[in-house]
Design an enzyme around this catalytic site. Sequence first.
Site, PDB file in Angstrom:
ATOM      1  N   TYR A 142       0.825  -1.210   0.000  1.00 39.70           N
ATOM      2  CA  TYR A 142       0.000   0.000   0.000  1.00 39.70           C
ATOM      3  C   TYR A 142       0.861   1.264   0.000  1.00 39.70           C
ATOM      4  CZ  TYR A 142      -3.916  -3.069   1.243  1.00 39.70           C
ATOM      5  OH  TYR A 142      -4.864  -4.061   1.252  1.00 39.70           O
ATOM      6  N   LYS A 189       3.409 -15.359   2.107  1.00 38.63           N
ATOM      7  CA  LYS A 189       3.282 -16.104   0.843  1.00 38.63           C
ATOM      8  C   LYS A 189       4.705 -16.447   0.405  1.00 38.63           C
ATOM      9  CE  LYS A 189       0.769 -17.647  -2.614  1.00 38.63           C
ATOM     10  NZ  LYS A 189      -0.076 -18.856  -2.474  1.00 38.63           N
ATOM     11  N   ASP A 222      -3.121 -18.141   1.647  1.00 37.67           N
ATOM     12  CA  ASP A 222      -4.303 -18.781   1.052  1.00 37.67           C
ATOM     13  C   ASP A 222      -4.853 -19.854   1.991  1.00 37.67           C
ATOM     14  OD1 ASP A 222      -1.820 -19.851   0.499  1.00 37.67           O
ATOM     15  OD2 ASP A 222      -2.334 -20.613  -1.482  1.00 37.67           O
ATOM     16  N   ASP A 246      -5.131  -6.709   6.136  1.00 36.39           N
ATOM     17  CA  ASP A 246      -6.331  -5.969   5.756  1.00 36.39           C
ATOM     18  C   ASP A 246      -7.447  -6.965   5.392  1.00 36.39           C
ATOM     19  OD1 ASP A 246      -8.066  -4.047   4.879  1.00 36.39           O
ATOM     20  OD2 ASP A 246      -6.949  -3.517   3.078  1.00 36.39           O
ATOM     21  N   ASP A 250     -10.712  -8.455   8.084  1.00 38.81           N
ATOM     22  CA  ASP A 250     -12.131  -8.313   7.731  1.00 38.81           C
ATOM     23  C   ASP A 250     -12.821  -9.669   7.698  1.00 38.81           C
ATOM     24  OD1 ASP A 250     -12.146  -5.616   7.619  1.00 38.81           O
ATOM     25  OD2 ASP A 250     -12.872  -5.469   5.560  1.00 38.81           O
TER      26      ASP A 250
END
Length: 359
Positions: A142, A189, A222, A246, A250
Amino acid sequence: MTYKIALVPGDGIGPEVTFAAVDVLKAVSEKFGCSFEFNEYPAGGCALDKYGVPLPQETIDGCLASDSVMLGAVGGPKWDSVPADKRPEKALLGLRKVLGLYTNLRPAAIQPALADACVLRPDIAARGFDLMIVRELTGGIYFGERGRNEAGDVAYDTETYSVMEIERVARRAFDAARKRRGHVTSIDKANVLESSRLWRETVHRLGETEYPDVRLDDMLVDNAAMQIIRDPSFFDVIVTSNMFGDILSDEASQVTGSIGLLASASLGESSRGMYEPIHGSAPDISGKDLANPIAAILSAAMMLRYSFDLAEEADAIEKAVSDVLSDGLRTADIKSPGQEDWIKGSEMKEAILDKLRRN
Ligand code: NAD
């Protein structure tokens, strides 16, 4: 010692839930003898209306002069069309920046008593879970280099992390695990991304050298997205990058079934943090005494635990909340389908105060 708390109630239901949390802190102060001083500052849409900016200098100075900040929520339809630099949300980003907050802690928990509000399969919900996502907040993709080629038909964003950035967020996660069940899962990852390989190496080195007492494991993002739904009780503390955090925070909050129950903390280098419910200003229920104050009250408990090291006081608030829920008390947002005897936000606060005083 008197802890100075900056209150930034904001807009919509922000003031309702923030002052409910203040009442709970006052009851904690009476019960345990700790002392709090509260000072209120404007931010968000209300500040824009009064001062022409969403984050007045007075608010910045007041927060910097405090031991911690409690925020309600900002924004609402009234300010939806104001220019981008004046939007109420700018106040949140501005506060995070001036307070140097680089880590976000978001617990997501469900008690067996609330299993019917949870969207997971009943047998999984009935086991309950209590996890905390520690998300890096100021680095990663970001904030990395981004751009387009000359023709504008190719774009890129760069995930960049330094050892320093990884270490400081990982430290927060290990410290949190020591105050919880002593287990950190680092999510990355690393099978594909070089930045994730550095992330994994760094977290492991830190774990081995400074936190050998904390159990550490890794999970690919994942797989983590699946495990939060399949077996959330596996997790205690999750530490992860800005983007993965992020998304996963959620996901984790939604599986609990109610946004009105979820607290959060943003922390930086010092003990001062910013504590806020994860929900917004809920203009649809503002002023109707329908807002569930629990998320704000649990945010106050996080403040006691993480900024002031008042673990016993934090435990008392969390127990009072858990007891009222076990007694079956429900605000409208967490009532069972067809349940008629739900209570108002102020009644929920009173019930929590009552438990706190009696326990
Ligand atoms: P929201 O979280 O305000 O509301 C979503 C839904 O959840 C609504 O139906 C609301 O009634 C319900 N809800 C939220 N909190 C609740 C509570 N404590 N008790 C019971 N029900 C609750 O999200 P939204 O509607 O997308 O956003 C409304 C405004 O809030 C927007 O202006 C948005 O930009 C702002 N917002 C602010 C923050 C923040 O200040 N941190 C976060 C998210 C959204």
